[in-house]
Design an enzyme around this catalytic site. Structure first.
Site, PDB file in Angstrom:
ATOM      1  N   SER A  68       0.818  -1.212   0.000  1.00  0.00           N
ATOM      2  CA  SER A  68       0.000   0.000   0.000  1.00  0.00           C
ATOM      3  C   SER A  68       0.852   1.262   0.000  1.00  0.00           C
ATOM      4  O   SER A  68       0.317   2.367  -0.006  1.00  0.00           O
ATOM      5  CB  SER A  68      -0.930   0.001   1.219  1.00  0.00           C
ATOM      6  OG  SER A  68      -0.191  -0.200   2.403  1.00  0.00           O
ATOM      7  N   HIS A 122     -40.797  22.539 -11.050  1.00  0.00           N
ATOM      8  CA  HIS A 122     -40.860  21.705 -12.259  1.00  0.00           C
ATOM      9  C   HIS A 122     -40.114  22.373 -13.419  1.00  0.00           C
ATOM     10  O   HIS A 122     -40.439  22.157 -14.583  1.00  0.00           O
ATOM     11  CB  HIS A 122     -42.307  21.410 -12.678  1.00  0.00           C
ATOM     12  CG  HIS A 122     -43.183  20.990 -11.541  1.00  0.00           C
ATOM     13  ND1 HIS A 122     -43.333  19.677 -11.169  1.00  0.00           N
ATOM     14  CD2 HIS A 122     -43.919  21.720 -10.660  1.00  0.00           C
ATOM     15  CE1 HIS A 122     -44.138  19.608 -10.117  1.00  0.00           C
ATOM     16  NE2 HIS A 122     -44.500  20.832  -9.788  1.00  0.00           N
ATOM     17  N   SER A 169     -14.154  26.111 -27.555  1.00  0.00           N
ATOM     18  CA  SER A 169     -14.189  24.896 -28.363  1.00  0.00           C
ATOM     19  C   SER A 169     -13.140  25.023 -29.454  1.00  0.00           C
ATOM     20  O   SER A 169     -12.902  26.111 -29.976  1.00  0.00           O
ATOM     21  CB  SER A 169     -15.581  24.745 -28.970  1.00  0.00           C
ATOM     22  OG  SER A 169     -15.507  23.958 -30.138  1.00  0.00           O
ATOM     23  N   LYS A 187     -18.061  29.433 -28.816  1.00  0.00           N
ATOM     24  CA  LYS A 187     -18.384  28.754 -27.555  1.00  0.00           C
ATOM     25  C   LYS A 187     -17.604  29.241 -26.346  1.00  0.00           C
ATOM     26  O   LYS A 187     -16.429  29.554 -26.428  1.00  0.00           O
ATOM     27  CB  LYS A 187     -18.105  27.251 -27.710  1.00  0.00           C
ATOM     28  CG  LYS A 187     -18.983  26.582 -28.746  1.00  0.00           C
ATOM     29  CD  LYS A 187     -20.241  26.047 -28.158  1.00  0.00           C
ATOM     30  CE  LYS A 187     -19.942  24.739 -27.477  1.00  0.00           C
ATOM     31  NZ  LYS A 187     -21.147  24.079 -27.056  1.00  0.00           N
ATOM     32  N   GLU A 207     -19.535  21.893 -14.825  1.00  0.00           N
ATOM     33  CA  GLU A 207     -19.819  20.573 -15.431  1.00  0.00           C
ATOM     34  C   GLU A 207     -18.965  19.487 -14.798  1.00  0.00           C
ATOM     35  O   GLU A 207     -19.442  18.389 -14.484  1.00  0.00           O
ATOM     36  CB  GLU A 207     -19.543  20.617 -16.937  1.00  0.00           C
ATOM     37  CG  GLU A 207     -20.545  21.430 -17.723  1.00  0.00           C
ATOM     38  CD  GLU A 207     -20.122  21.523 -19.176  1.00  0.00           C
ATOM     39  OE1 GLU A 207     -20.544  20.670 -19.953  1.00  0.00           O
ATOM     40  OE2 GLU A 207     -19.354  22.439 -19.523  1.00  0.00           O
ATOM     41  N   GLN A 229      -7.240  -2.336   3.996  1.00  0.00           N
ATOM     42  CA  GLN A 229      -6.243  -1.536   3.276  1.00  0.00           C
ATOM     43  C   GLN A 229      -6.885  -0.812   2.084  1.00  0.00           C
ATOM     44  O   GLN A 229      -6.394   0.219   1.640  1.00  0.00           O
ATOM     45  CB  GLN A 229      -5.108  -2.455   2.800  1.00  0.00           C
ATOM     46  CG  GLN A 229      -3.962  -1.729   2.146  1.00  0.00           C
ATOM     47  CD  GLN A 229      -2.739  -2.610   2.034  1.00  0.00           C
ATOM     48  OE1 GLN A 229      -2.100  -2.932   3.034  1.00  0.00           O
ATOM     49  NE2 GLN A 229      -2.419  -3.035   0.832  1.00  0.00           N
TER      50      GLN A 229
HETATM   51  N1  ARG Z   1      -1.193  -1.429   5.233  1.00  0.00           N
HETATM   52  C1  ARG Z   1      -2.103  -1.963   6.159  1.00  0.00           C
HETATM   53  C2  ARG Z   1      -3.471  -1.311   6.008  1.00  0.00           C
HETATM   54  O1  ARG Z   1      -3.550  -0.307   5.395  1.00  0.00           O
HETATM   55  C3  ARG Z   1      -1.602  -1.775   7.553  1.00  0.00           C
HETATM   56  C4  ARG Z   1      -2.080  -2.816   8.516  1.00  0.00           C
HETATM   57  C5  ARG Z   1      -1.528  -4.129   8.134  1.00  0.00           C
HETATM   58  N2  ARG Z   1      -1.776  -5.121   9.136  1.00  0.00           N
HETATM   59  C6  ARG Z   1      -1.568  -6.385   8.904  1.00  0.00           C
HETATM   60  N3  ARG Z   1      -1.806  -7.202   9.865  1.00  0.00           N
HETATM   61  N4  ARG Z   1      -1.168  -6.837   7.748  1.00  0.00           N
HETATM   62  O2  ARG Z   1      -4.471  -1.751   6.497  1.00  0.00           O
END
Ligand code: ARG
Length: 476
Positions: A42, A175, A296, A302, A309, A341
């Site tokens: 992560s 409406h 545009s 335009k 938007e 995660q």
């Molecule tokens: N990167 C993990 C998360 O975002 C941290 C916790 C990980 N814990 C574990 N037991 N693998 O949740």
């Protein structure tokens, strides 16, 4: 090894933890493939939690020293190492490694590199499960404070514009058909109300975000004599989470934040829809400043309202993040699961999108050019004061249902003759009802119609001024 001597690739082999690639790999007999490593890591997105992670670790270490689990010297070393790491992160010199999976292990490994054994003592009585939950709560708390002040600023800017346009009249729709005249200031203050509620919702959400998970460890708590209240106080939390299983697995706070963000974006999206309609030349009620529009490449005439938007479009993605989080949680048994995660990217994106949107809208609303003449011309079409004529007849003693029918017939006859109610002579009007007198013209004008609605919540210029001033005073 000095930090900048490390190769900047994400595949650098690391040997800090038990001479293996991962902090936990002593237990395993074969390495994970590169794809699985990328799939499970992560760090690519949770590195933005670095400051919260360091803040949480320092509070934890301070408590460990205070209760005698680590030495004062260890704490001093941890503080020194963390200060250095914070600097490296800020200077973009920190070498993030995919091998180290997430922000927590990256920082911990670097700490051990910098200060040795004291760094290895930091994780005593703690797990990444309570650590990440703490980091996330700290992060969400900061975002709530930012969004709250952006919302208050937007509300303030709307009130300022409302004060200028307290007496500017445009047709109010139901409406999407002309209904009754309203003041533009009143219309703007409707959004100020929505954004005021949004700000309150964030404040309310903060009350449940601001509790400390740390101390729950992996799921069951810890056998060390920890002082959770102390850590909570250091980190500015209201108190500690009361159940360790809930503390590590709960993501209600993230869901609530996304719900607040989604509803705010829905309000922004409704406003955007009106800005798009109003800036269409057929209506021509407003013009957005050029810096919020694009042209545009093929049609030279335009001027497209891109910002509203896009805001309308981005609302879909923030709503999507809310649904994704709800779905993420619905099948999870207690306690922590790696599923969690997946809470981060959507949450981060919801916060980023909302923050940018609110910042841009504050500026954009302050700079719109209002075409009061076009608004007025539109309000004069479509018999916007027909209700006022009916109310007038009621004041002269006619029951409302009869008055309604009389005016409906008058409108129909005007439509057939291509006339407006206010253009008819007194004799022509009296042909519809004998109770009509010369004072009828006061209620048939746009100004008379709006000025009469002066009660709390009404559209009268005098009332709009009071409401706008009330909102403007909120800040002082
Ligand atoms: N990167 C993990 C998360 O975002 C941290 C916790 C990980 N814990 C574990 N037991 N693998 O949740």
């Amino acid at each position: 090894m000095p930090n900048n001597a490390q190769p900047p690739t994400q595949d650098t082999p690391h040997d800090q933890f038990a001479n293996k690639a991962q902090a936990w790999s002593a237990r395993f007999s074969e390495p994970v493939s590169d794809l699985v490593k990328r799939y499970t890591a992560s760090v690519r997105f949770d590195r933005r939690l670095a400051h919260c992670d360091i803040q949480g670790s320092l509070a934890h270490a301070e408590m460990l020293a205070a209760v005698g689990v680590i030495e004062a010297g260890d704490l001093a070393a941890i503080e020194r190492g963390m200060a250095r790491i914070r600097q490296e992160v800020d200077d973009d010199k920190f070498q993030w490694s995919l091998d180290l999976e997430d922000v927590h292990l990256n920082i911990e490994k670097r700490l051990v590199e910098l200060i040795g054994d004291a760094g290895k003592r930091l994780h005593t009585g703690r797990s990444r499960n309570d650590q990440v939950a703490t980091d996330m709560r700290l992060w969400v708390r900061g975002e709530i404070d930012t969004c709250g002040s952006l919302l208050r600023e937007l509300r303030h800017n709307l009130a300022k514009l409302a004060l200028v346009h307290a007496a500017t009249i445009l047709p109010g729709f139901t409406h999407l058909q002309v209904a009754q005249p309203v003041t533009f200031g009143h219309h703007l203050l409707a959004y100020a109300e929505m954004f005021g509620r949004d700000a309150e919702r964030f404040t309310d959400c903060r009350r449940r975000v601001n509790w400390l998970p740390l101390g729950a460890a992996a799921l069951a708590g810890t056998s060390y004599p920890i002082d959770r209240e102390r850590v909570a106080k250091t980190l500015g939390f209201e108190g500690v989470c009361r159940n360790s299983l809930d503390a590590v697995s709960d993501r209600d706070f993230a869901i609530e934040f996304c719900a607040c963000a989604a509803l705010t974006m829905v309000h922004i999206s409704r406003l955007s829809e009106e800005l798009v309609l109003w800036s269409n030349p057929r209506m021509g009620f407003i013009e957005l400043a050029d810096r919020f529009c694009t042209g545009s490449s093929i049609m030279p005439q335009k001027k497209n309202p891109d910002v509203p938007e896009l805001a309308r479009g981005k609302t879909g993605r923030v709503n999507g993040h809310l649904v994704a989080l709800l779905t993420l949680m619905k099948g999870q048994p207690l306690a922590y699961n790696k599923d969690n995660q997946e809470d981060k990217e959507g949450l981060f994106d919801a916060a980023d999108t909302l923050r940018d949107t609110l910042t841009i809208f504050s500026d954009m609303m302050g700079g719109i050019h209002v075409r009061a003449d076009a608004m007025r011309a539109a309000a004069l079409q479509g018999f916007a004061t027909a209700t006022d004529l009916a109310d007038y007849l009621v004041r002269k003693g006619t029951p409302f249902r009869d008055a309604h029918e009389t005016v409906a017939l008058a409108v129909r006859s005007c439509e057939e003759r291509g006339r407006d109610l206010a253009d008819l002579s007194l004799d022509e009007l009296r042909a519809f009802h004998p109770a009509i007198d010369a004072d009828v013209y006061e209620v048939l004008t746009l100004e008379g119609s709006v000025a009469a609605r002066k009660h709390i919540g009404g559209t009268a210029p005098a009332r709009v001024r009071l409401e706008a001033e009330r909102i403007l005073a909120e800040r002082g």
